[in-house]
Design an enzyme around this catalytic site. Structure first.
Site, short mmCIF file in Angstrom:
data_model
loop_
_atom_site.label_atom_id
_atom_site.label_comp_id
_atom_site.label_asym_id
_atom_site.label_seq_id
_atom_site.Cartn_x
_atom_site.Cartn_y
_atom_site.Cartn_z
N CYS A 39 43.11 11.60 -44.40
CA CYS A 39 43.34 10.26 -43.84
C CYS A 39 43.15 9.16 -44.88
O CYS A 39 43.66 8.05 -44.71
CB CYS A 39 42.44 10.02 -42.64
N HIS B 170 42.31 2.20 -41.55
CA HIS B 170 42.88 3.45 -41.05
C HIS B 170 42.78 3.45 -39.53
O HIS B 170 41.76 3.06 -38.97
CB HIS B 170 42.11 4.63 -41.65
N ASN C 249 46.47 8.52 -34.44
CA ASN C 249 46.01 8.71 -35.81
C ASN C 249 47.09 9.47 -36.58
O ASN C 249 47.31 10.66 -36.34
CB ASN C 249 44.68 9.49 -35.79
O1 UT7 Z 1 41.01 10.22 -39.19
C1 UT7 Z 1 39.92 10.95 -39.68
C2 UT7 Z 1 38.70 10.50 -39.08
N1 UT7 Z 1 38.61 10.91 -37.70
C3 UT7 Z 1 38.00 10.13 -36.86
O2 UT7 Z 1 37.62 9.06 -37.24
C4 UT7 Z 1 37.67 10.62 -35.49
C5 UT7 Z 1 36.27 10.31 -35.19
N2 UT7 Z 1 35.82 10.68 -33.87
C6 UT7 Z 1 36.27 10.08 -32.74
O3 UT7 Z 1 37.17 9.28 -32.78
C7 UT7 Z 1 35.58 10.43 -31.44
O4 UT7 Z 1 34.42 11.16 -31.72
C8 UT7 Z 1 36.47 11.22 -30.45
C9 UT7 Z 1 37.55 10.31 -29.90
C10 UT7 Z 1 37.08 12.41 -31.15
C11 UT7 Z 1 35.63 11.70 -29.28
O5 UT7 Z 1 34.97 10.60 -28.65
P1 UT7 Z 1 33.40 10.68 -28.33
O6 UT7 Z 1 33.06 9.45 -27.62
O7 UT7 Z 1 32.69 11.00 -29.62
O8 UT7 Z 1 33.35 11.88 -27.31
P2 UT7 Z 1 32.58 13.28 -27.43
O9 UT7 Z 1 33.21 14.13 -28.50
O10 UT7 Z 1 31.15 13.00 -27.53
O11 UT7 Z 1 32.93 13.92 -26.05
C12 UT7 Z 1 32.49 13.34 -24.81
C13 UT7 Z 1 32.94 14.23 -23.67
C14 UT7 Z 1 32.62 15.70 -23.88
O12 UT7 Z 1 32.24 16.23 -22.66
P3 UT7 Z 1 30.67 16.49 -22.33
O13 UT7 Z 1 30.18 17.42 -23.41
O14 UT7 Z 1 30.05 15.13 -22.40
O15 UT7 Z 1 30.72 17.08 -20.97
C15 UT7 Z 1 33.95 16.29 -24.28
O16 UT7 Z 1 34.07 17.65 -23.94
O17 UT7 Z 1 34.36 14.15 -23.53
C16 UT7 Z 1 34.91 15.46 -23.49
N3 UT7 Z 1 36.26 15.42 -24.07
C17 UT7 Z 1 37.34 15.08 -23.37
N4 UT7 Z 1 37.52 14.75 -22.08
C18 UT7 Z 1 38.75 14.43 -21.67
C19 UT7 Z 1 36.61 15.66 -25.36
N5 UT7 Z 1 37.95 15.48 -25.50
C20 UT7 Z 1 38.42 15.12 -24.27
C21 UT7 Z 1 39.69 14.78 -23.79
N6 UT7 Z 1 39.80 14.45 -22.49
N7 UT7 Z 1 40.78 14.76 -24.58
#
Ligand code: UT7
Length: 317
Positions: free
Chosen positions: A108, A244, A274
């Site tokens: 990225c 980004h 992204n």
């Molecule tokens: O470009 C390179 C750099 N990349 C990035 O900058 C990405 C960085 N990370 C992020 O943008 C975020 O961490 C995400 C968008 C990937 C995830 O958001 P988050 O607020 O960190 O959520 P999380 O991973 O902590 O997940 C929260 C919950 C989980 O469920 P539990 O464990 O709380 O029951 C996940 O299983 O959301 C669940 N979850 C989803 N639910 C519905 C994960 N993906 C999804 C989904 N739809 N697509």
């Protein structure tokens, strides 16, 4: 800065469409990321075809023909082939027959790394007119059954035409400073589980999203502060912040930490998702086309991605 251009696949895929394929919802995706749709390459649309189209648009804005270009740097993690480079394939498609073309891979952060690299070639006098291209088809390395990654990424390409020119005056234009970093200890937080020398396959993207998120804001704000320190510029003198486009929450938190007013932040993540190395040039091309970024404006670009890699570049447009 002679020109910018962009290209997107024909098909936009909405959050609702993804919700029909994996256990997710428009509400979750919008709340957690700000993404509302992404473009997905169809048959015949590739990193090279999108990169070529973006390059043509940048060349048209610059008023260049193929004979004017003597350097092409393509940032991509999703090349059409393991080799030759996408850069030489784009070079041939554009009809450029002189100079040098090569790929650069920093996931990225790729566009910031490519811009900084091309700028050094121009400043050294080795080359005169460069196309810096970020082009990706991440849809082809996604596991479309993994809801934690497949909703986040999209395809597209952006290109910038930059020219070596000695400018006088108090505010010379061009890349004023660039700050690049990497730390391979973070490899396992964001990687692809295949490759020519390991599995002999392309592999799929794996990400520990929360872990990446935790590091992102600190890393990008560090290199932006470095760019301000190196130039004496600041959040107040900045005209546009073009980060980004991975996640709207990361963008907003970074801008807030840096004291950059919300009205100066260019955001395209809702429309493009992204697009990895393509996200910054797509955002730049969007903001130039709609009249926000103008000649003489001070523009900060920054990115963070797999590796980890991260970096910033401060540009007088
Ligand atoms: O470009 C390179 C750099 N990349 C990035 O900058 C990405 C960085 N990370 C992020 O943008 C975020 O961490 C995400 C968008 C990937 C995830 O958001 P988050 O607020 O960190 O959520 P999380 O991973 O902590 O997940 C929260 C919950 C989980 O469920 P539990 O464990 O709380 O029951 C996940 O299983 O959301 C669940 N979850 C989803 N639910 C519905 C994960 N993906 C999804 C989904 N739809 N697509």
């Amino acid at each position: 800065m002679a020109g910018v251009g962009m290209a997107l696949p024909a098909r936009a895929v909405s959050n609702e469409e993804l919700a029909a394929r994996v256990d997710t919802s428009d509400e979750w995706i919008v709340q957690r990321t700000g993404i509302r749709q992404r473009y997905v390459a169809g048959e015949g649309e590739t990193t090279v075809s999108l990169g070529t189209a973006a390059a043509r648009a940048a060349m048209a804005q610059a008023g260049w023909t193929a004979a004017d270009v003597d350097l092409i740097v393509v940032a991509t993690s999703t090349p059409d082939h393991t080799f030759p480079s996408s850069a030489t394939e784009i070079q041939a498609a554009l009809g450029v027959t002189r100079g040098v073309a090569f790929d650069l891979q920093a996931v990225c952060s790729g566009f910031v790394f490519a811009l900084s690299t091309a700028e050094k070639f121009l400043v050294s006098g080795a080359n005169a007119r460069a196309l810096v291209i970020g082009a990706e088809t991440f849809s082809r390395i996604l596991d479309w059954t993994d809801r934690t990654t497949c909703v986040l990424f999209g395809d597209g390409a952006g290109a910038m035409a930059i020219e070596a020119r000695r400018e006088g005056g108090a505010k010379p234009r061009g890349v004023l400073t660039a700050h690049l970093r990497s730390d391979g200890r973070h490899r396992d937080k964001l990687y692809v589980d295949g490759g020519p020398s390991t599995t002999g396959t392309v592999g799929h993207l794996k990400m520990a999203g929360r872990e990446v998120f935790k590091h992102a804001v600190g890393m990008v704000t560090d290199v932006v502060v470095d760019a301000f320190a190196a130039t004496g510029e600041s959040a107040d003198t900045l005209d546009w912040f073009v980060p980004h486009q991975a996640n709207e929450r990361i963008i907003d938190a970074s801008a807030e930490k840096l004291g950059i007013a919300a009205g100066k932040v260019v955001k395209t993540v809702a429309l493009h998702g992204n697009t990895s190395a393509a996200s910054i040039p797509l955002a730049l091309a969007t903001a130039v086309a709609d009249g926000r970024i103008k000649r003489g404006d001070l523009v900060m670009v920054e990115a963070m991605g797999g590796g980890f890699t991260w970096g910033s570049a401060l540009i007088r447009w």
